[in-house]
Design a protein around this motif. Structure first.
Motif, PDB file in Angstrom:
ATOM      1  N   THR A  78       0.841  -1.193   0.000  1.00 36.83           N
ATOM      2  CA  THR A  78       0.000   0.000   0.000  1.00 36.83           C
ATOM      3  C   THR A  78       0.877   1.243   0.000  1.00 36.83           C
ATOM      4  OG1 THR A  78      -0.107  -0.018   2.423  1.00 36.83           O
ATOM      5  CG2 THR A  78      -1.832  -1.205   1.233  1.00 36.83           C
ATOM      6  N   ASP A 254      -7.039   8.377   1.737  1.00 39.58           N
ATOM      7  CA  ASP A 254      -8.345   8.046   1.171  1.00 39.58           C
ATOM      8  C   ASP A 254      -8.541   8.810  -0.133  1.00 39.58           C
ATOM      9  OD1 ASP A 254     -10.877   7.005   0.804  1.00 39.58           O
ATOM     10  OD2 ASP A 254     -11.840   8.601   1.987  1.00 39.58           O
ATOM     11  N   GLY A 277      -8.396  -7.038  -6.603  1.00 36.90           N
ATOM     12  CA  GLY A 277      -8.552  -7.275  -5.177  1.00 36.90           C
ATOM     13  C   GLY A 277      -7.203  -7.559  -4.543  1.00 36.90           C
ATOM     14  N   GLU A 279      -5.295  -9.013  -0.643  1.00 39.71           N
ATOM     15  CA  GLU A 279      -5.358  -9.478   0.746  1.00 39.71           C
ATOM     16  C   GLU A 279      -4.133  -8.941   1.469  1.00 39.71           C
ATOM     17  OE1 GLU A 279      -5.736 -13.575   3.415  1.00 39.71           O
ATOM     18  OE2 GLU A 279      -5.682 -13.665   1.217  1.00 39.71           O
ATOM     19  N   SER A 284      -7.245  -8.842   6.052  1.00 40.72           N
ATOM     20  CA  SER A 284      -8.358  -8.082   5.473  1.00 40.72           C
ATOM     21  C   SER A 284      -8.248  -8.067   3.952  1.00 40.72           C
ATOM     22  CB  SER A 284      -8.361  -6.648   6.016  1.00 40.72           C
ATOM     23  OG  SER A 284      -7.161  -5.987   5.680  1.00 40.72           O
ATOM     24  N   ARG A 285      -9.409  -8.016   3.296  1.00 45.17           N
ATOM     25  CA  ARG A 285      -9.479  -8.008   1.839  1.00 45.17           C
ATOM     26  C   ARG A 285     -10.045  -6.675   1.370  1.00 45.17           C
ATOM     27  NH1 ARG A 285      -9.139 -13.221  -0.449  1.00 45.17           N
ATOM     28  NH2 ARG A 285      -9.022 -14.881   1.119  1.00 45.17           N
ATOM     29  N   VAL A 286      -9.501  -6.169   0.290  1.00 47.44           N
ATOM     30  CA  VAL A 286      -9.935  -4.880  -0.255  1.00 47.44           C
ATOM     31  C   VAL A 286     -10.156  -5.029  -1.756  1.00 47.44           C
ATOM     32  CG1 VAL A 286      -8.768  -3.519   1.520  1.00 47.44           C
ATOM     33  CG2 VAL A 286      -7.536  -4.128  -0.557  1.00 47.44           C
ATOM     34  N   GLN A 287     -10.956  -4.119  -2.309  1.00 44.99           N
ATOM     35  CA  GLN A 287     -11.265  -4.118  -3.731  1.00 44.99           C
ATOM     36  C   GLN A 287     -10.977  -2.739  -4.307  1.00 44.99           C
ATOM     37  OE1 GLN A 287     -12.301  -6.823  -5.480  1.00 44.99           O
ATOM     38  NE2 GLN A 287     -12.237  -8.101  -3.624  1.00 44.99           N
ATOM     39  N   GLY A 288     -10.586  -2.701  -5.568  1.00 50.08           N
ATOM     40  CA  GLY A 288     -10.310  -1.420  -6.217  1.00 50.08           C
ATOM     41  C   GLY A 288     -10.255  -1.574  -7.725  1.00 50.08           C
ATOM     42  N   VAL A 310      -7.879   2.195  -4.135  1.00 49.63           N
ATOM     43  CA  VAL A 310      -8.753   1.471  -3.209  1.00 49.63           C
ATOM     44  C   VAL A 310      -9.388   2.470  -2.245  1.00 49.63           C
ATOM     45  CG1 VAL A 310      -8.843  -0.259  -1.380  1.00 49.63           C
ATOM     46  CG2 VAL A 310      -7.375  -0.624  -3.367  1.00 49.63           C
ATOM     47  N   ASN A 312     -10.667   4.032   1.111  1.00 45.76           N
ATOM     48  CA  ASN A 312     -10.201   3.842   2.487  1.00 45.76           C
ATOM     49  C   ASN A 312     -10.828   4.901   3.393  1.00 45.76           C
ATOM     50  OD1 ASN A 312      -8.692   2.770   4.637  1.00 45.76           O
ATOM     51  ND2 ASN A 312      -6.945   4.095   4.195  1.00 45.76           N
ATOM     52  N   ILE A 317      -6.519   1.138   6.390  1.00 48.81           N
ATOM     53  CA  ILE A 317      -5.371   0.663   5.603  1.00 48.81           C
ATOM     54  C   ILE A 317      -4.237   1.659   5.773  1.00 48.81           C
ATOM     55  CG2 ILE A 317      -4.586  -0.070   3.340  1.00 48.81           C
ATOM     56  CD1 ILE A 317      -7.495  -0.472   2.553  1.00 48.81           C
TER      57      ILE A 317
END
Length: 410
Positions: A78, A254, A277, A279, A284-288, A310, A312, A317
């Motif tokens: 990230t 964000d 996506g 992990e 935790s899993r995130v999508q973007g 993504v 936030n 995150i």
């Protein structure tokens, strides 16, 4: 005396030869059968025994190919959308209380306020000079108008003197005097015009001084360029700031970015706007969505940078977390199998063993596309395949097996 041991040795060798190489013939002779017939019957019996050998039992999965998204898998981390070190542009002491790191600031919030010193006086002086410069404009315009009137009068007198001189009613002296007066009026216009231009230049210089003084005062208040979190304390009260001194560090989380590097073999499968996506290391899993694909490869790794945006909103995150990223690509037909079904052939090639026609084992190389909690997805098989999932390591290609079938889970 030496002949007896030699004969004994020969007899022993003949006996061993008969026992080892002619065992079946001797047994047949002992049973009273013909010599040639038992040998032929023995060969036929061996073939029958081979064909009648018991088949090895295996468990076979009846698998049907399914359409899946063939994701591009890569590791990354990230990264804050923006990170800025806000620095001073002028010299002064800090007169505001510091904000502590972790504080959330909005765009335009005051971070550091500096002592104005004599800057307000300098601004007032520049404004006074601007007013003075502006006040000179009417005077220079009046002088220009006066010069223009004198020039018009001088031209009239010159024309009259010229006509009188042509008729013999005026002397050459009078004509020369009128001409000199006209030249003097023209010079007066040039002087008045120059004075007007000088006044305008004075106004522009004074206006520039006012702008510089105003800008210097604006630099006394250092404000947040965007909303985000303070990654450091702002400058302490009373500290001396120089041009370039750090006031604060702000990061915007964000949205946050996922940054990874795609191998050159897969970069053409990734598209701008493709869903992705990830992990994180905390589970935790995130999508973007993919927002950027580099056009230039890294000179050392020959990989291309990819950025994924993504959301936030709760800022959970953090910047710099490791992530396992999956970017959706064009779909493919694949089989979902237990991971234990994978095996290697004699050449070290990864694949699975299947049951073909007449229940004979065959090896099929496969390509691993992805894995999940339910198994692995592989390509390289036909639309329908009977894959050995138990006992595949105890059989080889070309061996007949006794399969026990089970249906694939939906």
């Amino acid at each position: 005396m030496r002949l007896i041991p030699v004969l004994t040795a020969i007899l022993v060798m003949l006996a061993l030869y008969g026992i080892v190489f002619q065992r079946e013939a001797l047994f047949s002779f002992a049973r009273g059968d013909a010599g040639a017939e038992p040998l032929e019957q023995t060969d036929t019996g061996d073939a029958a025994a081979t064909s009648a050998a018991p088949a090895i039992g295996v468990v076979v999965l009846r698998s049907q190919a399914q359409q899946i998204d063939s994701a591009v898998i890569l590791r990354g981390q990230t990264k804050a959308l923006r990170q800025v070190e806000v620095r001073a542009e002028t010299s002064a002491n800090v007169i505001s209380e510091p904000l502590r790191k972790g504080t959330y600031v909005q765009t335009g919030d005051l971070l550091c306020k500096l002592d104005p010193g004599t800057r307000e006086s300098a601004l007032a002086e520049a404004q006074a000079r601007l007013s003075e410069a502006k006040s000179r404009v009417p005077e220079t315009k009046a002088r220009l108008a006066e010069a223009q009137a004198l020039l018009a009068e001088a031209k009239i007198n010159f024309n009259a003197a010229q006509k009188l001189s042509e008729g013999g009613y005026a002397s050459d002296t009078r004509l020369a005097s009128a001409q000199a007066a006209m030249r003097s009026a023209e010079a007066g216009i040039a002087t008045a015009t120059s004075g007007l231009e000088t006044s305008k230049s004075g106004i522009e210089a004074a206006a520039a001084a006012v702008a510089a003084a105003s800008r210097e005062i604006e630099r006394l208040e250092i404000r947040a360029p965007f909303e985000g979190l303070l990654e450091s304390d702002t400058a302490e009260l009373g500290s001396l700031m120089q041009p370039g001194s750090l006031c604060a560090t702000i990061i915007q989380l964000d949205p946050i970015k996922l940054v990874g590097y795609v191998p050159e073999t897969d970069v053409n499968r990734v598209r701008i706007g493709a869903p992705a996506g990830a992990e994180l290391t905390n589970g935790s899993r995130v999508q973007g969505q993919v927002m950027f694909i580099s056009r230039s490869a890294d000179s050392a790794t020959r990989t291309f940078e990819v950025e994924i945006s993504v959301p936030n909103p709760d800022l959970t995150i953090r910047d710099g977390q490791t992530a396992e990223i999956a970017i959706a690509a064009d779909g493919a037909m694949a089989h979902r199998l237990p991971q234990s079904a994978l095996t290697l052939n004699n050449d070290g090639q990864l694949g699975v063993r299947i049951v073909g026609e007449d229940e004979i084992v065959a090896f099929r190389p496969v390509e691993l596309l992805r894995d999940d909690v339910d198994g692995i997805w592989v390509s390289g098989l036909s639309d329908s395949a009977d894959v050995i999932v138990v006992g595949q390591d105890f059989v080889t290609e070309g061996v007949r097996v006794k399969p026990t079938y089970r249906e694939a889970a939906k």
